[in-house]
Motif scaffolding. Structure first.
Motif, PDB file in Angstrom:
ATOM      1  N   PHE A 174     -23.902 -11.244 -15.840  1.00 57.89           N
ATOM      2  CA  PHE A 174     -22.601 -11.648 -16.354  1.00 57.89           C
ATOM      3  C   PHE A 174     -21.620 -11.984 -15.224  1.00 57.89           C
ATOM      4  N   SER A 175     -21.812 -11.396 -14.051  1.00 53.72           N
ATOM      5  CA  SER A 175     -20.994 -11.789 -12.900  1.00 53.72           C
ATOM      6  C   SER A 175     -21.291 -13.229 -12.500  1.00 53.72           C
ATOM      7  N   ALA A 176     -22.561 -13.594 -12.565  1.00 50.72           N
ATOM      8  CA  ALA A 176     -22.939 -14.970 -12.248  1.00 50.72           C
ATOM      9  C   ALA A 176     -22.357 -15.941 -13.269  1.00 50.72           C
ATOM     10  N   LEU A 177     -22.342 -15.540 -14.541  1.00 56.65           N
ATOM     11  CA  LEU A 177     -21.709 -16.377 -15.565  1.00 56.65           C
ATOM     12  C   LEU A 177     -20.228 -16.564 -15.259  1.00 56.65           C
ATOM     13  N   ALA A 178     -19.571 -15.462 -14.912  1.00 56.38           N
ATOM     14  CA  ALA A 178     -18.143 -15.542 -14.615  1.00 56.38           C
ATOM     15  C   ALA A 178     -17.884 -16.421 -13.398  1.00 56.38           C
ATOM     16  N   ALA A 179     -18.747 -16.307 -12.391  1.00 53.62           N
ATOM     17  CA  ALA A 179     -18.564 -17.103 -11.170  1.00 53.62           C
ATOM     18  C   ALA A 179     -18.704 -18.594 -11.440  1.00 53.62           C
ATOM     19  N   THR A 180     -19.484 -18.943 -12.463  1.00 53.74           N
ATOM     20  CA  THR A 180     -19.644 -20.357 -12.808  1.00 53.74           C
ATOM     21  C   THR A 180     -18.720 -20.764 -13.961  1.00 53.74           C
ATOM     22  N   ARG A 181     -17.747 -19.888 -14.282  1.00 52.81           N
ATOM     23  CA  ARG A 181     -16.694 -20.208 -15.257  1.00 52.81           C
ATOM     24  C   ARG A 181     -17.263 -20.480 -16.647  1.00 52.81           C
ATOM     25  N   VAL A 182     -18.230 -19.664 -17.051  1.00 53.07           N
ATOM     26  CA  VAL A 182     -18.862 -19.823 -18.363  1.00 53.07           C
ATOM     27  C   VAL A 182     -18.528 -18.611 -19.232  1.00 53.07           C
ATOM     28  N   ASN A 183     -18.069 -18.871 -20.449  1.00 53.86           N
ATOM     29  CA  ASN A 183     -17.706 -17.798 -21.372  1.00 53.86           C
ATOM     30  C   ASN A 183     -18.892 -17.422 -22.248  1.00 53.86           C
TER      31      ASN A 183
END
Length: 821
Positions: free
Chosen positions: A417-426
């Motif tokens: 989920f950190s990787a998702l956040a880093a790529t600006r994905v909800n």
């Protein structure tokens, strides 16, 4: 014995067909072989279109011509030429099958509809044709081929277009088949027999399933799936350039990957083979020497917890919410029973812990049918307001991380989920299997590519990625391009894949998502389109970039304001342009607030002191609880050079001329001598130290005599400049008598800031500063009476470009020791 299945892509061209015959022949020289084939590439699509055309009453002349031509093209290759009895057998089989096809299509054309049983008979003609052709080729090469009719071996029940095999009867029929004599048992895939109909289909792309069923029936030692890729990849290589082939997978891992969208294998293939532990090998027809991927029973947990990443699109998420779900037994059962009656498979389920809402994913094409059925089933609950209106989001995709070792690794979900956040994905919804073998997240369709690449980089790649979009190719911009070009190999060795993906000047821009050589930037720019920074930013935001960085090497106020747009769109911003940080205080705050909200970096170390670590040092001083009490600094390399020459007795006009000739000053030296550039730098320091200030709050003193004329063009100004030589010479001489020097500096005292000339003695930290050096003396509660001094060269394109480059690299982590491993 082993079973080999060849897909349509393996039969699409003559050379590929020749390779298939070679692989089968060589295998049959060593052991008995079972072979399953799909239709020749493209034939099934032609048959689907033929049904639609027949219903519409259209002619099928073109269809039959196309089918004959495609099969004949395979035989035109010298290695595939048929002759004699083999040719005659093929021609008879082809004609017989096409006659059957013609009769069925005529019936459809007459009835203007196509019953499922007839549709099944038509759609399996491709496999019947390809298997007859391959049987003829193998027989011509001396192999004893048994052409097995799957309608006799595999008996099914259920939906005629998605039939379910009778595994007990299959095992019995397989034992009988095993007793027969053959080198190759060849079976067309995709279809089988049915209890109530002449033929049934195993589902679209079901030839993999046919291969598995033949291997199950014959108790084969292995089942090889031959296709046009090297094996199962860590992700779809068409979407992720750095995807890697997996040497092995467990049955369970493969099943999860297939369920959530991996297309190299049909999901139903795995079950029959896993039951008896028959290994599956994914092989490439074009590269038979490649090892491929082996799918088998897992003996040990792999060292890498995550094994693969899949993306499933064309999915809809249906959400049911309301108090009627809370604590009411049987509601979920009614929901799923309703979906089952519509013969729709549920892909993913997630439920709020409060039981107030339940969401599940289904194929988009089935979503409206499911919604209609649910609305009918729960009509009373909705009328009683126990359930809200059902929500259906069709614009979604499911991203799934798979691996047997996921539950053995702590913190893995956090990384995901950190990787998702880093790529600006909800994350819209989250689901995890009870075995903890897979972790799924529902995301927006438009963000799927960026999410896939971001998660893949986090779990499967050793290099971090940086995509640079450079605006401004003046002296600093060009120096940066040269540094990027020279440093790329070194960065790759240290785990950073830095790509220049865009470049722009005041007239044109050029972009390429794959990146291009920095040394080609200027020529690419000439080929570019009219500059539109808003369009550039929108393109970057929507095109799946992982770590995009907008680099502003201009001094343009319009570009400075665009930095806020870039941050809002999810780009990091690195700027050598001081204008953005010295616009109004509200804009200054907006830049930082937006960067925090978007989890992006806003970096501007070169705004003050070029590459000197000024901004970062000041921010760390403030963050650690210290407070700036006063400051003095030489913030202009050009004026440091000029006033250093005055110490040596050089006339003021000559000093300015020398600085201009060396490129230290702006083309118009008044831009430097006015002190406005220093004022902007001082304002940034004042704001970053915690003060609220505007540019108008900086007192910029005139260094010239009051009667000196500063008007006119540059040439006129330079010609009048000797008029002030005596003024500065007299002032310098008086200061020397007291062991003092004259410096152009920015000063902050008691919360007020000014720019102008100051007199410093030999003990002052600014006294020795000259020759283009910058020096900044920070007096704080901790650093007083001895200040914190930062000193070094603060002018020049190479130095400034180096500072910009360093800021770009701050968007990733850098480990110098990595290159030594």
């Amino acid at each position: 014995m082993k079973v080999m299945k060849f897909g349509g892509s393996s039969l699409a061209e003559a050379a590929r067909l020749g390779q298939v015959i070679k692989v089968v022949r060589e295998s049959a020289n060593e052991q008995r072989v079972g072979v399953v084939v799909s239709a020749v590439g493209g034939i099934t699509n032609l048959l689907v279109q033929a049904i639609d055309d027949a219903i519409a009453g259209k002619s099928d002349d073109v269809l039959f011509k196309e089918i004959r031509q495609r099969h004949q093209a395979l035989l035109d290759h010298p290695d595939n030429a048929l002759s004699g009895q083999a040719l005659q057998q093929w021609q008879q089989a082809e004609q017989s099958l096409l006659d059957e096809l013609q009769r069925d299509l005529n019936g459809v054309r007459l009835l203007k509809t196509c019953p499922d049983e007839v549709r099944a008979r038509i759609l399996c003609k491709g496999e019947q044709l390809s298997s007859s052709l391959i049987a003829a080729l193998l027989r011509q090469q001396g192999k004893h081929v048994l052409l097995q009719d799957p309608r006799e071996l595999i008996r099914c029940n259920g939906d005629v277009l998605e039939a379910l095999p009778d595994m007990f009867l299959l095992s019995k029929n397989g034992a009988e088949l095993n007793r027969k004599t053959f080198d190759v048992v060849l079976m067309p895939g995709f279809f089988a027999g049915h209890d109530q109909h002449a033929v049934a289909l195993l589902g679209r792309n079901g030839s993999d399933f046919s291969g598995a069923l033949l291997a199950y029936a014959l108790q084969a030692k292995s089942c090889e799936i031959w296709t046009d890729v090297d094996g199962v990849y860590t992700a779809d290589p068409r979407l992720v350039a750095n995807a890697k082939v997996l040497p092995n997978l467990s049955f369970e891992e493969a099943l999860e990957l297939c369920h959530f969208g991996a297309k190299v294998l049909h999901p139903k293939t795995i079950g029959p083979l896993a039951e008896f532990g028959i290994p599956i090998l994914i092989r490439n027809t074009l590269k038979p020497e490649a090892a491929g991927t082996r799918i088998d029973r897992a003996s040990v947990i792999p060292q890498a917890a995550a094994r693969g990443l899949t993306l499933l699109d064309n999915v809809a998420l249906i959400t049911i919410a309301g108090p009627g779900l809370q604590g009411v037994p049987g509601v979920a059962a009614r929901i799923f029973a309703t979906v089952a009656r519509e013969k729709v498979s549920i892909i993913l389920i997630t439920q709020a812990s409060s039981e107030f809402s339940l969401s599940f994913a289904v194929p988009s094409k089935d979503s409206q049918r499911v919604l209609n059925a649910l609305q009918q089933e729960f009509k009373l609950e909705q009328q009683s307001h126990l359930m809200r209106a059902f929500e259906c989001d069709k614009d979604i995709a499911i991203l799934t991380l798979v691996g047997d070792g996921l539950h053995h690794q702590k913190g893995l979900a956090g990384r995901f989920f950190s990787a998702l956040a880093a790529t600006r994905v909800n994350a819209i919804a989250i689901a995890q299997g009870s075995s903890e073998r897979s972790l799924s997240v529902v995301i927006s369709h438009k963000e799927q590519r960026r999410a896939l690449r971001g998660i893949h980089q986090q779990f499967f790649e050793s290099r971090q990625q940086v995509e640079v979009f450079l605006v401004g190719v003046g002296t600093v911009g060009k120096a940066l391009l040269e540094q990027l070009q020279n440093q790329q190999p070194f960065l790759r060795e240290h785990g950073i894949d830095l790509r220049l993906c865009g470049v722009a000047n005041s007239k044109k821009m050029f972009m390429n998502s794959d990146g291009f050589a920095p040394e080609q930037a200027m020529s690419k720019l000439q080929q570019g389109q009219p500059v539109d920074l808003q369009a550039l930013i929108a393109n970057v935001s929507n095109d799946g970039y992982l770590n995009p960085v907008l680099v502003d090497c201009t001094s343009d106020a319009h570009v400075a304001r665009t930095q806020l747009t870039a941050l809002k769109a999810g780009l990091h911003v690195v700027t050598a342009n001081k204008k953005a940080n010295t616009l109004d205080m509200a804009f200054y705050h907006d830049l930082r607030t937006t960067a925090d909200q978007q989890n992006r970096r806003y970096l501007y170390e070169t705004n003050v002191g070029a590459a000197l670590p000024v901004i970062d040092t000041l921010q760390n001083v403030v963050k650690s609880g210290d407070k700036l009490q006063r400051f003095s600094g030489i913030l202009s390399g050009s004026l440091s050079y000029v006033f250093g020459l005055l110490d040596d007795g050089v006339k003021f006009s000559e000093a300015v001329q020398k600085a201009k000739a060396k490129g230290f000053t702006e083309p118009d030296p008044r831009d430097d001598l006015s002190g406005m550039d220093v004022a902007r730098k001082l304002l940034i320091l004042l704001r970053d130290s915690g003060s609220i200030a505007e540019l108008s709050d900086i007192n910029v003193e005139n260094i010239f005599p009051a009667d000196f004329d500063l008007n006119g063009n540059v040439s006129d100004f330079m010609q009048r400049l000797p008029e002030v030589d005596s003024y500065f010479a007299e002032r310098i001489e008086k200061l020397k008598q007291h062991n003092k020097a004259l410096r152009f500096a920015g000063v902050i005292e008691q919360g007020k800031a000014r720019v102008g000339l100051i007199e410093v003695d030999r003990e002052h930290p600014l006294y020795p500063i000259r020759d283009g050096e910058n020096a900044l003396a920070f007096y704080t509660r901790r650093y007083d009476p001895v200040p914190l001094v930062i000193r070094g060269y603060g002018a020049g394109a190479d130095v400034t470009a180096g500072g910009v480059f360093a800021d770009v690299l701050r968007t990733v982590s850098f480990h110098p020791a990595r290159g030594m491993l």
